[in-house]
Write a protein that holds these residues in place. Structure first.
Motif, PDB file in Angstrom:
ATOM      1  N   GLN A 153       0.827  -1.208   0.000  1.00 12.68           N
ATOM      2  CA  GLN A 153       0.000   0.000   0.000  1.00 12.68           C
ATOM      3  C   GLN A 153       0.863   1.260   0.000  1.00 12.68           C
ATOM      4  O   GLN A 153       0.498   2.274  -0.599  1.00 12.68           O
ATOM      5  N   ALA A 154       2.029   1.184   0.635  1.00 14.51           N
ATOM      6  CA  ALA A 154       2.917   2.349   0.692  1.00 14.51           C
ATOM      7  C   ALA A 154       3.838   2.428  -0.519  1.00 14.51           C
ATOM      8  O   ALA A 154       4.179   3.527  -0.967  1.00 14.51           O
ATOM      9  N   LEU A 155       4.241   1.269  -1.054  1.00  8.70           N
ATOM     10  CA  LEU A 155       5.224   1.213  -2.147  1.00  8.70           C
ATOM     11  C   LEU A 155       4.722   0.297  -3.265  1.00  8.70           C
ATOM     12  O   LEU A 155       5.311  -0.745  -3.555  1.00  8.70           O
ATOM     13  N   PRO A 156       3.645   0.652  -3.925  1.00 10.92           N
ATOM     14  CA  PRO A 156       3.058  -0.249  -4.921  1.00 10.92           C
ATOM     15  C   PRO A 156       3.946  -0.515  -6.122  1.00 10.92           C
ATOM     16  O   PRO A 156       3.761  -1.523  -6.810  1.00 10.92           O
ATOM     17  N   ARG A 268      -7.813   0.558   3.773  1.00  5.99           N
ATOM     18  CA  ARG A 268      -7.274   0.929   2.464  1.00  5.99           C
ATOM     19  C   ARG A 268      -7.384  -0.194   1.449  1.00  5.99           C
ATOM     20  O   ARG A 268      -6.966  -0.042   0.297  1.00  5.99           O
ATOM     21  N   LEU A 269      -7.952  -1.334   1.845  1.00  4.72           N
ATOM     22  CA  LEU A 269      -8.073  -2.453   0.918  1.00  4.72           C
ATOM     23  C   LEU A 269      -8.902  -2.131  -0.331  1.00  4.72           C
ATOM     24  O   LEU A 269      -8.595  -2.654  -1.408  1.00  4.72           O
ATOM     25  N   PRO A 270      -9.947  -1.303  -0.264  1.00  3.35           N
ATOM     26  CA  PRO A 270     -10.708  -1.019  -1.496  1.00  3.35           C
ATOM     27  C   PRO A 270      -9.861  -0.437  -2.619  1.00  3.35           C
ATOM     28  O   PRO A 270     -10.192  -0.602  -3.793  1.00  3.35           O
ATOM     29  N   GLY A 271      -8.790   0.230  -2.273  1.00  6.01           N
ATOM     30  CA  GLY A 271      -7.918   0.797  -3.298  1.00  6.01           C
ATOM     31  C   GLY A 271      -6.611   0.051  -3.436  1.00  6.01           C
ATOM     32  O   GLY A 271      -5.620   0.643  -3.886  1.00  6.01           O
ATOM     33  N   PHE A 272      -6.613  -1.235  -3.090  1.00 10.15           N
ATOM     34  CA  PHE A 272      -5.348  -1.988  -3.147  1.00 10.15           C
ATOM     35  C   PHE A 272      -4.769  -1.906  -4.554  1.00 10.15           C
ATOM     36  O   PHE A 272      -5.468  -2.160  -5.542  1.00 10.15           O
ATOM     37  N   PRO A 273      -3.484  -1.558  -4.676  1.00 11.88           N
ATOM     38  CA  PRO A 273      -2.969  -1.114  -5.971  1.00 11.88           C
ATOM     39  C   PRO A 273      -2.571  -2.210  -6.952  1.00 11.88           C
ATOM     40  O   PRO A 273      -2.323  -1.908  -8.128  1.00 11.88           O
ATOM     41  N   ILE A 274      -2.461  -3.464  -6.511  1.00  9.95           N
ATOM     42  CA  ILE A 274      -2.054  -4.530  -7.431  1.00  9.95           C
ATOM     43  C   ILE A 274      -2.990  -5.728  -7.245  1.00  9.95           C
ATOM     44  O   ILE A 274      -3.672  -5.832  -6.224  1.00  9.95           O
ATOM     45  N   PRO A 275      -3.033  -6.655  -8.210  1.00  7.15           N
ATOM     46  CA  PRO A 275      -3.886  -7.843  -8.052  1.00  7.15           C
ATOM     47  C   PRO A 275      -3.480  -8.668  -6.824  1.00  7.15           C
ATOM     48  O   PRO A 275      -2.299  -8.870  -6.551  1.00  7.15           O
ATOM     49  N   MET A 276      -4.501  -9.137  -6.082  1.00  5.50           N
ATOM     50  CA  MET A 276      -4.263  -9.909  -4.868  1.00  5.50           C
ATOM     51  C   MET A 276      -5.060 -11.210  -4.902  1.00  5.50           C
ATOM     52  O   MET A 276      -6.211 -11.226  -5.325  1.00  5.50           O
ATOM     53  N   LEU A 277      -4.416 -12.279  -4.446  1.00  4.33           N
ATOM     54  CA  LEU A 277      -5.092 -13.549  -4.173  1.00  4.33           C
ATOM     55  C   LEU A 277      -5.106 -13.729  -2.665  1.00  4.33           C
ATOM     56  O   LEU A 277      -4.046 -13.769  -2.025  1.00  4.33           O
ATOM     57  N   ALA A 278      -6.294 -13.813  -2.079  1.00  5.66           N
ATOM     58  CA  ALA A 278      -6.433 -13.996  -0.640  1.00  5.66           C
ATOM     59  C   ALA A 278      -6.926 -15.409  -0.362  1.00  5.66           C
ATOM     60  O   ALA A 278      -8.029 -15.779  -0.780  1.00  5.66           O
ATOM     61  N   THR A 304      -9.307  -8.284  -6.491  1.00  9.86           N
ATOM     62  CA  THR A 304      -8.923  -9.298  -5.507  1.00  9.86           C
ATOM     63  C   THR A 304      -9.646 -10.609  -5.775  1.00  9.86           C
ATOM     64  O   THR A 304     -10.863 -10.645  -5.944  1.00  9.86           O
ATOM     65  N   GLN A 305      -8.873 -11.688  -5.825  1.00  7.94           N
ATOM     66  CA  GLN A 305      -9.429 -13.031  -5.979  1.00  7.94           C
ATOM     67  C   GLN A 305      -9.407 -13.712  -4.611  1.00  7.94           C
ATOM     68  O   GLN A 305      -8.372 -13.749  -3.945  1.00  7.94           O
ATOM     69  N   VAL A 306     -10.515 -14.259  -4.190  1.00 12.69           N
ATOM     70  CA  VAL A 306     -10.633 -14.905  -2.881  1.00 12.69           C
ATOM     71  C   VAL A 306     -10.865 -16.400  -3.072  1.00 12.69           C
ATOM     72  O   VAL A 306     -11.740 -16.804  -3.843  1.00 12.69           O
TER      73      VAL A 306
END
Length: 334
Positions: A153-156, A268-278, A304-306
């Protein structure tokens, strides 16, 4: 340890059938039982080196071709990089250069005078700097996932894709900062932390056999097999004259202290800057975050993929390494 000093992990010193250790109190060498140092699918790192983080030497391990696309694995609290000895080779065999490291005070990394979330993140970024300047893939388990989420989030621009293996914390229901401070910085919490710090100068971890260490670890990891925990002890403990001890600094203990708040990430998760798999398990465990997908679904970004891995606890990648690796590889291909 020298900065970026690389060694090949091979030979008799790493062959469990040839490892000789001193029998406690006898002065005579004995051959340690090979089964403690072996586990189906487990493979030691192909390379080992160290990274200097603000004067502290961090032990770094790599699996796979040194020229393959890099992938950073970050372990959780009270763990160490060799907990990935089954999972990391699966990713390496899929075509990645898999890099992990021991957090300060864990495994073969140096101990520190004090520990904090911020220091852990600085260490992680020092390792990242040693891997690649262009953005690359990162995977974190438990606390390692939360550290990565906060750093991304700080260094995308440093990372391309992110996988959290039960690695996202709960979201505190307290929206008021004063309530949050009152909850986590009470007099008893501060007193307990100071008392623990005062005692650490004379603390030493309790010795025992590898089997005994595995039995103790089972209290925190009740779903993991005894065979795996014995293997884990053989990689994460050292032998002293009175028995084996976990290498983890006795100054470390579960639970946080200080100003870090999980809400700072989840808000800040709604604006997470890169694709995420949770990835989430379904069984509550002592070391887990106790977070359910439904708790965080309202905050995830559309990218985000869950995935929920049924009938697993906190250590999804240890209980189901092949399934976890397949989910990760499919995500990285999309």
């Amino acid at each position: 340890m020298q900065d970026n000093n690389e060694t090949r992990v091979s030979g008799a010193a790493n062959n469990p059938d040839k490892q000789e250790i001193m029998a406690a109190g006898s002065g005579m060498p004995r051959v340690e039982e090979a089964h403690f140092h072996q586990f189906p699918g487990a493979r030691p790192p192909d390379r080992q080196r160290s990274v200097n983080s603000g004067g502290l030497a961090l032990a770094v391990y790599e699996w796979g071709d040194a020229d393959a696309p890099p992938l950073l694995l970050v372990h959780g609290a009270l763990d160490f990089a060799r907990t990935f000895d089954v999972f990391a080779p699966l990713l390496a065999d899929a075509g990645y250069r898999v890099v992990s490291y021991d957090h300060r005070g864990h495994g073969d990394s140096e101990h520190a005078a004090l520990y904090s979330w911020t220091a852990d993140e600085r260490d992680m970024l020092a390792v990242a700097d040693s891997i690649s300047r262009p953005p690359f893939i990162a995977i974190g388990h438990s606390k390692g996932g939360s550290m990565l989420a906060h750093s991304i989030q700080a260094l995308p621009h440093r990372f391309s894709r992110f996988v959290a293996i039960d690695g996202l914390p709960f979201r505190s229901p307290h929206s008021d900062a004063t309530l949050r401070e009152r909850k986590s910085m009470t007099a008893d919490v501060i007193t307990g932390w100071l008392d623990h710090r005062r005692a650490t100068g004379s603390l030493a971890r309790k010795p025992g056999s590898l089997e005994e260490l595995a039995q103790r670890r089972a209290r925190m990891n009740p779903r993991l097999s005894h065979e795996w925990l014995c293997y884990l002890a053989s990689q994460g403990a050292r032998q002293d004259v009175d028995g084996w001890r976990w290498k983890i600094d006795p100054a470390l203990r579960p639970g946080g202290f200080g100003t870090h708040r999980s809400r700072w990430m989840t808000d800040r998760l709604p604006g997470f800057p890169i694709p995420m798999l949770a990835l989430f398990g379904t069984v509550r465990e002592p070391m887990g975050w106790d977070v359910k997908p439904a708790d965080l679904m309202p905050y995830f970004a559309p990218s985000t993929q869950v995935e929920v891995v049924q009938d697993t606890g906190h250590f999804i990648h240890i209980e189901r390494p092949q399934q976890t690796a397949a989910l990760v590889c499919d995500f990285l291909k999309t």
